[in-house]
Design a protein around this motif. Structure first.
Motif, PDB file in Angstrom:
ATOM      1  N   UNK A 138      29.350 -13.008  24.271  1.00  0.00           N
ATOM      2  CA  UNK A 138      28.792 -11.793  24.874  1.00  0.00           C
ATOM      3  C   UNK A 138      29.884 -10.850  25.375  1.00  0.00           C
ATOM      4  N   UNK A 139      30.970 -11.392  25.911  1.00  0.00           N
ATOM      5  CA  UNK A 139      32.052 -10.540  26.387  1.00  0.00           C
ATOM      6  C   UNK A 139      32.740  -9.805  25.236  1.00  0.00           C
ATOM      7  N   UNK A 140      32.694 -10.397  24.044  1.00  0.00           N
ATOM      8  CA  UNK A 140      33.283  -9.748  22.870  1.00  0.00           C
ATOM      9  C   UNK A 140      32.309  -8.789  22.194  1.00  0.00           C
ATOM     10  N   UNK A 141      31.132  -8.603  22.778  1.00  0.00           N
ATOM     11  CA  UNK A 141      30.170  -7.648  22.237  1.00  0.00           C
ATOM     12  C   UNK A 141      29.101  -8.251  21.352  1.00  0.00           C
ATOM     13  N   UNK A 142      29.026  -9.569  21.270  1.00  0.00           N
ATOM     14  CA  UNK A 142      28.007 -10.201  20.424  1.00  0.00           C
ATOM     15  C   UNK A 142      26.613 -10.076  21.016  1.00  0.00           C
ATOM     16  N   UNK A 143      25.618 -10.009  20.135  1.00  0.00           N
ATOM     17  CA  UNK A 143      24.233  -9.889  20.569  1.00  0.00           C
ATOM     18  C   UNK A 143      23.340 -10.749  19.680  1.00  0.00           C
ATOM     19  N   UNK A 144      22.141 -11.054  20.204  1.00  0.00           N
ATOM     20  CA  UNK A 144      21.093 -11.748  19.451  1.00  0.00           C
ATOM     21  C   UNK A 144      21.596 -13.071  18.874  1.00  0.00           C
TER      22      UNK A 144
END
Length: 673
Positions: free
Chosen positions: A337-343
């Motif tokens: 999530x901190x690296x911008x990942x989603x779903x």
């Protein structure tokens, strides 16, 4: 594969200037010095390559380095994918999870001297024995043999017999044999056996079962030292014989479960409570032992079912422990999530089964989607409700468990834990279908199942540290999910057998005998030493049913549910009464209603309590009752006067005297004075 050096460095909290472009392209060849320099730095090191890990370990040994090194595969799991350009958050997550220190396991030692029993029905057993006779001390046992040719040289013992019972493990098998008989030396064309007998016993280190019949052990593939190939498959037989030849010496076996007997809720006072682990253990390694169970580490197959279903944490699975696995899960998802990942979709798999499928999908297909995060565990059945709930608390959108199409392990416990998690999520208003099972041995079917998953967001992710045993981890996850739920209801009803819940107690029928308090293994039910009082703490209740089975009034019922309110962690009053005070010393004992009920039931209705002095003792405490008895002249065990004994003279006198002259007798049989 495309790699974003700056993005990975930022996600991992490192610098991107370690090399010309921050990425090593030939770390195992031309750039090997970079690895050597990193070893010399002495800091824990993660290498994003598993293919060449033997080479890196060789370098570490040559340098005499003690630097801890972990390895992670980012190529087949992320880089070799049609979505590789979007996989930076995933790669960062995999690296972060791999940096977690591995769990250390204690071990037990099994010793085998190579005493082997080949159990068969025909000449194939004899051929296998001759093949192994130079490596092992072999005995052949034939079950109901027919037309076995006579042997010109009896260099290998051959007996007839049927194994009626078997127990043990590598190096310590114990057998009970029926129909046991020795061959007659005079056998000519075929072996003829002497008179059989039942109940013979034998011991051996290794069993090679070539009968093709019912296995001697449940979950037989997990029983060390027991080999059972298909006798009609020559290749399988040869593999088994090759494996058996190596089973000589000392072997260490991990102790998979750390068992805490003091936490076990199996039984109290010969009343049975929780049997979850007993019901689900596939190998029979768990057996009752009084108030708790015992787990035989020599027989345990390491499936993790007991740890997943244990409501108290008494069975703590070690590979890794629940808190360590949850910490790895936290590192994986926080980095994602901190690296911008989603779903994110979490793909849980057993490395021996799942890794080859993922590898094939990467090499010959489109690879895993960028949002699918693979997590390898020792056994998928170790995953319980605490693991699944924690995954969603840390922000996963969906969880899929990958299992073989024809799983050797019973996945009933896993399915139960998944259904329990799904019930809680749906009860909180989350969309259903977020936990599922993919059973396949085909990489294309795996790809199709992952591609069919809906794209949706997970709950707002938490960052709390996992602490405590599996039940504590579940509670932490539940409270976060309730906080971010679409429908944050106070409680969600669960199916029977769930390890969370409430007690429904008929207060009117409760006599405050407090039998339930003494039976409760977790302290969910408690009393007050100063007054008759019963309290209940819902968070501590594991729904073992011991209180229900112990209650003499049968006024307790179980109510499986998850209560998300703060009140569940606070002891609530169930019933309280005025204590009865001793009429002699004034000390409080018992409850007023109970003592009065006892007096009302016995006064004038029982011969021992016909006198007021005896009734008065019911109103005394135990100490005063003894003092009153020592001071009294009344025998508490004296009954009413016995009838007079009639003799022969009485009968003769009655027969000879006229009826009018006979004396009248009273109701007790006595003659009037």
């Amino acid at each position: 594969m495309p790699l974003d050096a700056e993005g990975l460095a930022k996600a991992c909290g490192a610098s991107a200037s370690a090399g010309p472009d921050g990425i090593a392209t030939q770390l195992c060849r031309a750039e090997l010095k970079r690895f050597q320099d990193a070893l010399k730095a002495g800091q824990p090191l993660t290498v994003a390559c598993t293919q060449e890990s033997p080479l890196f370990e060789e370098q570490r040994e040559e340098l005499g380095s003690t630097t801890p090194v972990s390895y992670v595969n980012i190529r087949e799991t992320a880089g070799w994918s049609s979505e590789a350009a979007e996989a930076t958050p995933k790669i960062a997550a995999l690296i972060a999870a791999a940096a977690m220190p591995p769990a250390s396991l204690p071990a037990v030692t099994m010793t085998s001297q190579g005493i082997a029993l080949i159990y068969g029905r025909d000449e194939r057993a004899i051929a296998a024995a001759r093949q192994l006779s130079s490596r092992l001390d072999v005995t052949i046992m034939l079950d109901r043999p027919k037309d076995i040719p006579g042997q010109p040289l009896m260099d290998i013992p051959i007996v007839q017999g049927r194994i009626a019972a078997a127990r043990g493990h590598l190096g310590a098998f114990e057998l009970v044999i029926d129909d046991y008989a020795l061959p007659l030396p005079s056998s000519r064309q075929s072996l003829i056996f002497g008179p059989p007998r039942n109940g013979a016993t034998s011991k051996c280190d290794i069993i090679i079962d070539l009968t093709g019949g019912t296995p001697l052990f449940s979950a037989h593939e997990k029983r060390d030292g027991y080999l059972r190939p298909d006798p009609n498959d020559p290749a399988a037989v040869q593999r088994a014989l090759f494996d058996a030849a190596e089973l000589v010496g000392e072997f260490e076996k991990p102790v998979y479960v750390d068992f805490h007997a003091e936490l076990c809720a199996h039984s109290r006072s010969r009343r049975t409570g929780c049997t979850r682990c007993l019901d689900i253990c596939p190998t029979g390694a768990i057996t009752p032992a009084g108030d708790h169970v015992v787990i035989d580490p020599y027989i345990c197959g390491g499936c993790g079912n007991c740890g997943a279903v244990c409501p108290t944490g008494a069975a703590d699975y070690r590979l890794p422990p629940a808190a360590t696995l949850t910490e790895q899960l936290r590192a994986l998802l926080l980095a994602y999530h901190e690296a911008g990942g989603r779903q994110a979709v979490l793909l849980v798999h057993n490395g021996k089964h799942g890794s080859p499928l993922i590898d094939a999908l990467a090499r010959y297909g489109d690879g895993l989607p960028a949002r699918v995060l693979p997590l390898s565990v020792h056994a998928v059945s170790e995953c319980g409700v605490s693991f699944f709930a924690s995954a969603f608390a840390y922000g996963v959108a969906d969880v899929r468990v990958l299992a073989p199409a024809k799983a050797k392990d019973d996945l009933g416990g896993l399915a139960q834990q998944m259904a329990l998690t799904e019930s809680i999520l749906v009860g909180l208003g989350f969309e259903g279908g977020r936990v599922g099972l993919i059973e396949t041995d085909d990489p294309d079917q795996l790809a199709a199942a992952l591609a069919a998953l809906p794209r949706r967001d997970g709950p707002s992710n938490a960052s709390y540290l996992p602490m405590g045993r599996s039940r504590d981890l579940a509670r932490l996850a539940f409270r976060h999910l309730h906080k971010v739920a679409p429908q944050p209801v106070d409680a969600v009803a669960l199916p029977p057998g769930a390890p969370f819940g409430n007690l429904r107690i008929d207060v009117g029928g409760c006599t405050l005998c407090l039998s339930c308090v003494s039976a409760c293994p977790t302290g969910a039910l408690s009393d007050d030493p100063d007054r008759p009082r019963l309290t209940f703490t819902e968070d501590a209740c594991v729904q073992c049913g011991l209180c229900k089975n112990t209650c003499p009034e049968k006024v307790i019922a179980l109510e499986p549910r998850v209560n998300f309110t703060e009140a569940s962690s606070v002891a609530r009053l169930i019933k309280e009464e005025e204590p009865f005070h001793c009429v002699r010393c004034g000390k409080a004992f018992g409850t007023k209603s109970s003592i009065e009920r006892i007096v009302a039931q016995l006064e004038g209705k029982h011969w021992m309590f016909g006198k007021s002095e005896m009734i008065e003792r019911l109103r005394m405490c135990a100490d005063c009752r003894i003092i009153a008895q020592s001071e009294s002249q009344i025998d508490p065990y004296a009954g009413p006067p016995r009838p007079m004994v009639r003799t022969t003279d009485d009968y003769i006198a009655e027969r000879e005297a006229p009826a009018a002259d006979l004396p009248k007798t009273n109701a007790g049989g006595k003659k009037p004075a």
